[in-house]
Design an enzyme around this catalytic site. Structure first.
Site, short mmCIF file in Angstrom:
data_model
loop_
_atom_site.label_atom_id
_atom_site.label_comp_id
_atom_site.label_asym_id
_atom_site.label_seq_id
_atom_site.Cartn_x
_atom_site.Cartn_y
_atom_site.Cartn_z
N LYS A 255 -29.75 -10.81 -47.68
CA LYS A 255 -29.50 -10.41 -46.26
C LYS A 255 -28.40 -8.83 -46.23
O LYS A 255 -28.02 -8.74 -46.40
CB LYS A 255 -28.54 -11.29 -45.05
CG LYS A 255 -28.53 -10.57 -43.88
CD LYS A 255 -27.28 -11.31 -43.36
CE LYS A 255 -27.21 -10.27 -41.38
NZ LYS A 255 -26.21 -11.32 -40.73
N LYS A 267 -21.53 -6.64 -29.72
CA LYS A 267 -20.50 -7.11 -30.14
C LYS A 267 -18.95 -6.29 -29.29
O LYS A 267 -19.20 -5.40 -29.20
CB LYS A 267 -20.21 -6.60 -32.04
CG LYS A 267 -21.09 -7.47 -32.18
CD LYS A 267 -20.62 -7.31 -34.27
CE LYS A 267 -21.51 -8.37 -34.89
NZ LYS A 267 -21.23 -9.57 -34.99
N ASP A 278 -22.37 -5.47 -43.71
CA ASP A 278 -23.86 -6.75 -43.00
C ASP A 278 -25.34 -6.47 -44.06
O ASP A 278 -25.66 -7.71 -43.90
CB ASP A 278 -23.64 -6.37 -41.37
CG ASP A 278 -24.26 -7.73 -40.97
OD1 ASP A 278 -23.97 -9.45 -41.66
OD2 ASP A 278 -24.89 -8.31 -39.86
N ASP A 337 -27.14 -11.34 -31.54
CA ASP A 337 -26.20 -11.04 -32.62
C ASP A 337 -26.49 -12.82 -33.90
O ASP A 337 -25.66 -12.08 -34.83
CB ASP A 337 -25.05 -11.10 -32.17
CG ASP A 337 -24.50 -10.77 -33.00
OD1 ASP A 337 -24.33 -10.27 -33.75
OD2 ASP A 337 -22.66 -10.90 -32.09
N GLU A 339 -29.02 -12.55 -35.98
CA GLU A 339 -29.56 -11.85 -36.15
C GLU A 339 -30.51 -12.15 -38.21
O GLU A 339 -31.53 -12.39 -38.05
CB GLU A 339 -29.97 -10.62 -35.72
CG GLU A 339 -29.27 -9.52 -36.95
CD GLU A 339 -28.30 -9.95 -37.31
OE1 GLU A 339 -27.40 -10.63 -36.19
OE2 GLU A 339 -26.93 -9.57 -38.34
N ARG A 341 -30.36 -14.69 -39.66
CA ARG A 341 -31.20 -15.99 -40.01
C ARG A 341 -32.50 -16.12 -39.47
O ARG A 341 -33.37 -16.59 -40.10
CB ARG A 341 -30.38 -17.33 -39.27
CG ARG A 341 -30.89 -16.86 -37.53
CD ARG A 341 -29.90 -17.92 -36.66
NE ARG A 341 -28.06 -17.59 -36.98
CZ ARG A 341 -27.38 -18.49 -36.33
NH1 ARG A 341 -27.17 -19.36 -35.71
NH2 ARG A 341 -26.22 -17.54 -36.49
N1 BES Z 1 -23.09 -9.97 -39.16
C1 BES Z 1 -22.55 -11.48 -38.47
C2 BES Z 1 -21.89 -12.30 -38.82
C3 BES Z 1 -20.08 -12.25 -39.25
C4 BES Z 1 -19.39 -11.64 -38.54
C5 BES Z 1 -19.64 -11.38 -40.92
C6 BES Z 1 -18.13 -11.43 -38.57
C7 BES Z 1 -18.74 -10.52 -41.37
C8 BES Z 1 -17.58 -10.58 -39.69
C9 BES Z 1 -23.69 -11.67 -38.23
O1 BES Z 1 -24.71 -11.92 -37.85
C10 BES Z 1 -23.56 -12.72 -36.71
O2 BES Z 1 -22.88 -11.89 -35.54
N2 BES Z 1 -23.04 -14.03 -36.04
C11 BES Z 1 -22.65 -14.52 -35.31
C12 BES Z 1 -23.73 -15.23 -34.80
C13 BES Z 1 -23.76 -15.97 -33.93
C14 BES Z 1 -24.12 -15.01 -32.80
C15 BES Z 1 -24.23 -17.33 -33.25
C16 BES Z 1 -21.01 -15.14 -35.22
O3 BES Z 1 -21.02 -15.27 -36.61
O4 BES Z 1 -20.99 -15.09 -34.46
ZN ZN Z 2 -24.82 -10.08 -38.80
MN MN Z 3 -24.72 -10.47 -36.23
#
Ligand code: BES
Ligand code: ZN
Ligand code: MN
Length: 490
Positions: A255, A267, A278, A337, A339, A341
């Site tokens: 990714k 966010k 990321d 958010d 994204e 996957r």
């Molecule tokens: N890149 C983030 C995950 C992340 C957050 C990695 C903080 C490291 C630190 C990912 O794209 C994300 O935002 N995931 C969300 C998913 C949720 C909306 C189902 C998350 O983990 O909050």
């Molecule tokens: Zn992300």
């Molecule tokens: Mn995200």
């Protein structure tokens, strides 16, 4: 960093710093017994003073031939791990830098306690990785890198093992140095340019899919997530096909969201800057491909890196949208958010369809839930294949890039079923967030052996990250050493 392998006879040669490892409670520093008696007395005294405590570095000024003798504590025998020599070597290298030395020498630990080849490679990794510093944007650069000599009893095989570790460490540093770049300096386009440049140097094939091609070929996930940003999405494909033509390749997917604002599901502001990391999964794949080619591994390996910037704008994809992924399955977007996957699903399906691989391994900073579950020192893995998973676990033990498995069964698969599409891009509430994300990825492939590695907690140093000299602040390059160990052993 220049690295030399020298025979034990050169203990008496000139060097700015000569270092020996000391086991806790031992009254000997292995390798130093050959020094003259005056120096020996000095060492004896210091030995009993420092006691060989893990990580303790004691500098003893001497006259000649070494300007300084350093005793490096490696702790109690019972507590030795695969990380002991790597960790302490890092401390020694940082001491040499702090003293602004031009060179330093480390005596290989006794083969009765540590495997010679592994300790040579751990010294190289520990020293090289600990001296990396992200100073590209500092006007004054203070990082001076001393030359390392490893002093060994017999040198034949060790040079090869040290050379391999040099390539692996350089690849890890390459990964870190791109992953550390700020989002204004690293967009999907610049990332693709780094990939092309690296591929050209190494005579590897590199294709970059443009936004138009992605759209034409049905990469609905990458297109949807990339829509909100002026910086267009790309997909990078690197091919190292140096195995038999009949041998199925291993596909690595990473990714690379060059910045994740969350999109319309924006966010909160706190720590949003960290979302420059990321892209770490993609950078890991880039580093692995670099080393695979430099090591000339006689296997087929393909690296696929979907890259986007996730931004809110009038063009962005929205919660409520239904999109069609590369494999034809539809996904209801409930949170923009989630994204990662979406872009990974496209890349995984593409990899499986085009390369019919024997294994797929993906790396992604996929879920915040991973940090809640395992913290910032252990990555989560989810897999559909016992054998592949065991091999990755074995490598993880050797490289000390820790992983822990989470389960994925039908119940979790059901948690991402949508009322209006084949799947939704979030699970139920905050339950098992790391697993429901993996469940989404699982839908992108058929039965190819697969391991998913969620590196959200480990890809860069965070609040609760354990301090290690070879992981200075910023990106860690997690996964590069891990997968290179796996690839070298198949
Ligand atoms: N890149 C983030 C995950 C992340 C957050 C990695 C903080 C490291 C630190 C990912 O794209 C994300 O935002 N995931 C969300 C998913 C949720 C909306 C189902 C998350 O983990 O909050
Ligand atoms: Zn992300
Ligand atoms: Mn995200």
């Amino acid at each position: 960093m220049k690295i030399k392998i020298e025979s034990v006879r050169s203990i008496g040669k000139k060097t700015s710093l000569l270092c020996a490892f000391v086991i806790e409670g031992s009254d000997k520093a292995s390798g130093l017994s050959e020094l003259d008696s005056k120096t020996s007395d000095l060492i004896k005294q210091s030995l009993s003073d420092m006691g060989g405590k893990f990580g303790k570095i004691t500098v003893i000024p001497t006259k000649s031939p070494a300007q300084r003798i350093v005793l490096a504590g490696i702790g109690k025998k019972e507590k030795f791990t695969e990380d002991t020599i790597r960790f302490v070597s890092g401390k020694i290298a940082q001491k040499a830098r702090e003293l602004k030395l031009k060179d330093f020498s480390i005596i290989l630990p006794p083969s009765s306690v540590f495997d010679t080849l592994s300790s040579a490679s751990q010294i190289v990794e520990g020293c090289k990785l600990s001296l990396y510093k992200f100073d590209k944007f500092k006007s004054e650069k203070e990082n001076t890198i001393p030359e390392l000599s490893i002093i060994v009893p017999k040198s034949e095989k060790i040079s090869k093992s040290a050379k391999i570790s040099e390539i692996v460490s350089d690849a890890t540093i390459f990964t870190k140095s791109i992953a550390n770049l700020p989002p204004n300096e690293c967009t999907p386009t610049t990332l693709a340019n780094f990939a092309k440049e690296m591929a050209k140097k190494n005579k590897m094939k590199c294709s970059v899919f443009s936004k138009n091609e992605l759209k034409k070929q049905g990469f609905g996930g990458i297109i949807a997530v990339g829509k909100g940003s002026k910086n267009e999405p790309k997909m990078i494909v690197l091919e190292h096909l140096k195995g038999k033509a009949s041998e199925k390749p291993i596909v690595l997917v990473g990714k690379a969201v060059t910045f994740d604002t969350g999109g319309i599901s924006l966010k909160p502001g706190a720590k949003m800057d960290e979302m420059k990391f990321d892209k770490c999964g993609g950078c890991t794949v880039l580093g692995i491909m670099k080393a695979v080619s430099e090591l000339k591994l006689p296997i087929n390996v393909v690296g696929i890196i979907p890259s986007v910037e996730n931004m809110p704008s009038g063009e962005s994809y929205r919660p409520g949208d239904i999109i069609k992924l590369y494999n034809g399955k539809t996904a209801e977007i409930l949170n923009t958010d989630a994204e990662g996957r979406l872009i990974l699903a496209d890349a995984l399906s593409y990899g499986e369809k085009h390369y019919k691989p024997r294994a797929i391994i993906d790396f992604a900073t996929l879920t915040g839930a991973c940090i809640i579950a395992l913290g910032t020192n252990v990555a989560a893995i989810v897999s559909n294949n016992e054998k592949l998973k065991q091999k990755i676990i074995e490598s993880s033990k050797k490289t000390t890039e820790e992983i822990w498995e989470l389960p994925l069964n039908e119940d979790y698969m059901n948690m991402i079923k949508s009322d209006v599409a084949d799947m939704k891009n979030v699970g139920i509430g905050r339950s098992a967030g790391t697993i429901t994300a993996a469940a989404f990825l699982r839908n992108a492939i058929n039965d190819t052996p697969w391991v998913h590695v969620d590196i959200a907690g480990v890809a860069w140093t965070q609040e609760a990250t354990k301090e290690k000299p070879y992981n200075p602040k910023g990106a860690t390059g997690f996964g590069v050493r891990l997968i290179l160990d796996y690839l070298q052993n198949i």
